[in-house]
Write an enzyme that holds these catalytic residues in place. Structure first.
Site, short mmCIF file in Angstrom:
data_model
loop_
_atom_site.label_atom_id
_atom_site.label_comp_id
_atom_site.label_asym_id
_atom_site.label_seq_id
_atom_site.Cartn_x
_atom_site.Cartn_y
_atom_site.Cartn_z
N TYR A 56 0.82 -1.21 0.00
CA TYR A 56 0.00 0.00 0.00
C TYR A 56 0.86 1.27 0.00
CZ TYR A 56 -3.79 -3.09 1.68
OH TYR A 56 -4.71 -4.09 1.85
N LEU A 196 -17.97 -4.48 2.25
CA LEU A 196 -19.17 -3.85 1.72
C LEU A 196 -19.31 -4.07 0.22
CD1 LEU A 196 -19.02 -0.47 3.66
CD2 LEU A 196 -20.16 -2.61 4.32
N ARG A 236 -12.82 0.25 4.97
CA ARG A 236 -12.04 1.47 4.76
C ARG A 236 -12.94 2.65 4.48
NH1 ARG A 236 -11.03 -1.33 -0.25
NH2 ARG A 236 -11.78 -0.13 -2.05
N SER A 237 -12.58 3.78 5.08
CA SER A 237 -13.20 5.06 4.78
C SER A 237 -12.31 6.15 5.35
CB SER A 237 -14.60 5.17 5.39
OG SER A 237 -15.13 6.46 5.16
N ARG A 242 -18.53 8.69 8.21
CA ARG A 242 -18.76 7.31 7.80
C ARG A 242 -17.96 6.33 8.68
NH1 ARG A 242 -18.22 7.99 2.49
NH2 ARG A 242 -20.35 8.76 2.48
N ASN A 246 -19.75 3.33 10.59
CA ASN A 246 -19.36 1.94 10.37
C ASN A 246 -19.03 1.23 11.68
OD1 ASN A 246 -19.70 2.18 7.62
ND2 ASN A 246 -17.54 2.56 7.19
#
Length: 281
Positions: A56, A196, A236-237, A242, A246
């Site tokens: 990443y 999701l 992930r966000s 959010r 979550n």
């Protein structure tokens, strides 16, 4: 315990299950200051499981957040993953030490083989290298990611140890029943990435109807479905609102009929990414 299940493997899987926070914060594809900011707001929202990977290219940014978040190290659970080039080279300890340096940590809570890359036939040796790092105190738990049943069984047969975790692609439309069944037998705990889906599952009438009834968001319903199956989702966000919504999914309780309706969305293993061919270096 199921017939033929290894006691040590079951104990190891139970240990990591008890150590893992209920929902993890994913960090791909964020890098630099954006990744640091997302991890900081995530920790402020209550996340204690932070998931990254060498490929990443954000371990240093994640480490900056860990160093300044104000939460004691022993309250955080940090995961990173072995990239393909280190998998191929066999320099597993070197890879772990480099991740530790970038993250600013003395020990990783969980280190995963990111992809099995079976064409290269190195994943058993790579897992053995992670076990050596665990025994040296550099890693608490040795695990894998994107492994199928036959990969898991081969690792257990050739090393005598089951991975603590297998992190797999999973959502209600890709429920991964065969992999989860094998993992349960072997004592391997399941985490899910892309929990999701790619967005389409959030608009499913099944999901939205349950969300309306429970006064929850569709994302909360799907994350609650993962938890109902004793799976820790890595979601992930970078949006603080959010993120907070979550993680609040831990308060959502699905009825058995809800779980069955979501289970029925499964399209089978063919809908998942082809881990036999994917190679991420």
């Amino acid at each position: 315990m199921k017939p033929g299940t290894d006691i040590a493997a079951q104990t190891y899987g139970a240990a990591v299950r008890d150590a893992l926070p209920p929902i993890g914060l994913g960090t791909w594809p964020l890098t630099g200051p954006a990744a640091t900011a997302a991890v900081l707001t995530g920790i402020e929202s209550g996340y204690r499981l932070i998931d990254t990977a060498t490929v990443y290219d954000n371990e240093d940014a994640v480490g900056a957040a860990l160093a300044t978040c104000g939460v004691p190290r022993d309250e955080l659970f940090v995961t990173t993953k072995l990239r393909g080039s280190d998998h191929v080279s066999g320099s597993i300890r070197g890879a772990v030490e480099r991740s530790l340096d970038r993250l600013g940590l003395d020990c990783l809570d969980l280190f995963l083989i990111h992809w099995p890359m079976p064409r290269l036939d190195r994943y058993v040796a790579a897992f053995e290298g992670i076990l050596e790092c665990r025994d040296a105190g550099l890693v608490r738990y040795a695990g894998v990611s994107n492994f199928l049943e036959h990969h898991l069984r081969r690792v257990v047969a050739e090393t005598g140890e089951a991975p603590a975790v297998n992190q797999i692609q999973m959502d209600p439309t890709i429920a991964r029943v065969p992999v989860r069944r094998a993992a349960d037998e072997l004592g391997v705990f399941i985490q899910s990435w892309s929990p999701l889906g790619r967005g389409e599952v959030l608009d499913s009438p099944v999901v939205t109807a349950i969300a309306d009834r429970l006064d929850a968001t569709p994302a909360q319903v799907i994350l609650a479905w993962h938890r109902a199956h004793e799976v820790v989702p890595i979601v992930r966000s970078a949006n603080p609102q959010r993120q907070a919504e979550n993680i609040a999914a831990v308060q959502v309780r699905l009825e058995s009929a809800d779980i069955a309706a979501l289970d029925a969305l499964d399209r089978g293993e063919s809908a998942a990414r082809d881990v036999e061919r994917e190679e991420h270096f």
